[in-house]
Design an enzyme around this catalytic site. Structure first.
Site, PDB file in Angstrom:
ATOM      1  N   ASP A  26      41.271  44.489  35.617  1.00  0.00           N
ATOM      2  CA  ASP A  26      42.469  44.791  36.424  1.00  0.00           C
ATOM      3  C   ASP A  26      42.267  44.251  37.847  1.00  0.00           C
ATOM      4  O   ASP A  26      42.221  45.029  38.796  1.00  0.00           O
ATOM      5  CB  ASP A  26      42.750  46.307  36.423  1.00  0.00           C
ATOM      6  N   HIS A 263      30.737  47.870  41.632  1.00  0.00           N
ATOM      7  CA  HIS A 263      31.075  48.512  40.349  1.00  0.00           C
ATOM      8  C   HIS A 263      31.095  47.547  39.151  1.00  0.00           C
ATOM      9  O   HIS A 263      30.284  47.638  38.242  1.00  0.00           O
ATOM     10  CB  HIS A 263      32.454  49.177  40.426  1.00  0.00           C
TER      11      HIS A 263
END
Ligand code: BDR
Ligand code: CA
Length: 344
Positions: A26, A263
């Site tokens: 995303d 991340h």
């Protein structure tokens, strides 16, 4: 004729030193960092990118995936996926973290090459690729798990067709980042997460337990952009500066030394270098409703026989990263992006 055939066979052979990956993403600033890492790394072959809502809407995620691959002059199939979670209502994208465009509100973009997304849905793309190369494709999902759950609904044998999953999401011992217990990707679609966790994939979860330990300094992106004048590196630097500004408001340490958590890229680094992590093995579930929605629970005391249902032997074993060798991971990130991977 025989020579022709031999040549043909050679072209069909895959390089076994490479992980053949579908990147489900995303983008999103840290997704963009992970995509650059994957495109740069010699042992990753990106066989496709599938997009999902999360940091941005799914059309914007697709636009960004096409844009970043265009800047890198790479022709990689991009298939658009889910625009909302399976069951719960979707949330507005966090534009204060990633910018309204997902890349820190870029002041301008170069003209599109006209490359279009694949006509198939992300779920269909994943299923088609898995059926075409059984046991060879690794999924690296770094957004809500909606596309993977949708692919599973299309093809219940997907866990046997897919080689492995290395995903960024969840947290075991660390607190959450959208609630005291939930991490954003998993919280965005807890029903999808629980379906994926319990389906029988060879699954590794890279969660906040390790991603919060790895801060990538903004100065590294400045160094990369200064070393190689390239629109992709300037785009990345712009995006990272925006992202780091958000983190500086939340973490005093990051105010003094601007940086951002790595991340999503850690899902790739764990795939390439599992020896740099420690893992706990157990039965992984996700809480789908209520105040703990999105919480990931790893039942790793396997000799315990609990009266509570839902953690028995019918739930497959997964592993979650618990610790990480931070200096080594940072070095791999820097070395990979410093290498000569972009066209002049
Ligand atoms: C995860 O949530 C998203 O905002 C990031 O891209 C990452 O995948 C971190 O919780
Ligand atoms: Ca992401």
């Amino acid at each position: 004729m025989r020579l022709e055939a031999a040549r043909f066979n050679i072209s069909l052979m895959t390089d076994s030193s490479k992980h053949r990956v579908i990147f489900d993403t995303d983008p999103g600033v840290d997704d963009a960092m992970a995509l650059c890492f994957a495109m740069a790394h010699p042992h990753i072959e990106l066989v496709g990118i599938t997009t999902v809502y999360g940091n941005v809407t799914v059309p914007q995620a697709t636009t960004n995936a096409l844009y970043l691959t265009q800047l890198a002059a790479r022709s990689i199939s991009v298939a658009q996926g889910a625009s909302q979670p399976l069951v719960k209502h979707g949330e507005a994208p966090p534009d204060f973290i990633h910018g309204a465009d997902g890349l820190g509100n870029l002041p301008s973009r170069i003209a599109s090459s006209g490359a279009k997304a694949d006509r198939r849905s992300a779920a269909q793309f994943i299923v088609d690729m898995a059926r075409a190369s059984p046991g060879q494709i690794t999924l690296v999902p770094v957004g809500p798990l909606t596309n993977i759950a949708a692919a599973l609904a299309l093809e219940p044998k997907l866990p046997q067709l897919i080689k492995s999953i290395s995903l960024m999401g969840g947290t075991i011992k660390e607190g959450g980042n959208v609630s005291p217990v939930a991490e954003a990707n998993i919280w965005n679609d807890p029903h999808a997460a629980d379906a994926v966790f319990t389906a029988g994939f060879d699954l590794t979860m890279i969660g906040l337990d390790v991603t919060y330990k790895v801060v990538i300094p903004v100065s590294l992106f400045e160094k990369l952009a200064a070393k190689h004048e390239h629109p992709l590196l300037h785009t990345l630097l712009h995006a990272v500066r925006f992202y780091a500004k958000f983190y500086a408001t939340r973490y005093p340490d990051l105010k003094a030394n601007p940086g951002c958590f790595g991340h999503d890229v850690l899902a790739f680094i764990a795939l390439l270098h599992p020896e740099l992590f420690s893992f706990s093995q157990g039965r992984l579930r996700c809480v789908t409703e209520g105040i703990a929605q999105g919480q990931t629970i790893l039942h790793d005391r396997l000799s315990m026989d609990f009266p509570q249902a839902g953690f028995g032997a019918e739930i497959p074993l997964s592993q979650a990263a618990i610790t990480v060798n931070v200096p080594s991971v940072l070095k791999i990130f820097e070395d990979t992006l410093t290498a000569n991977w972009l066209p002049a």
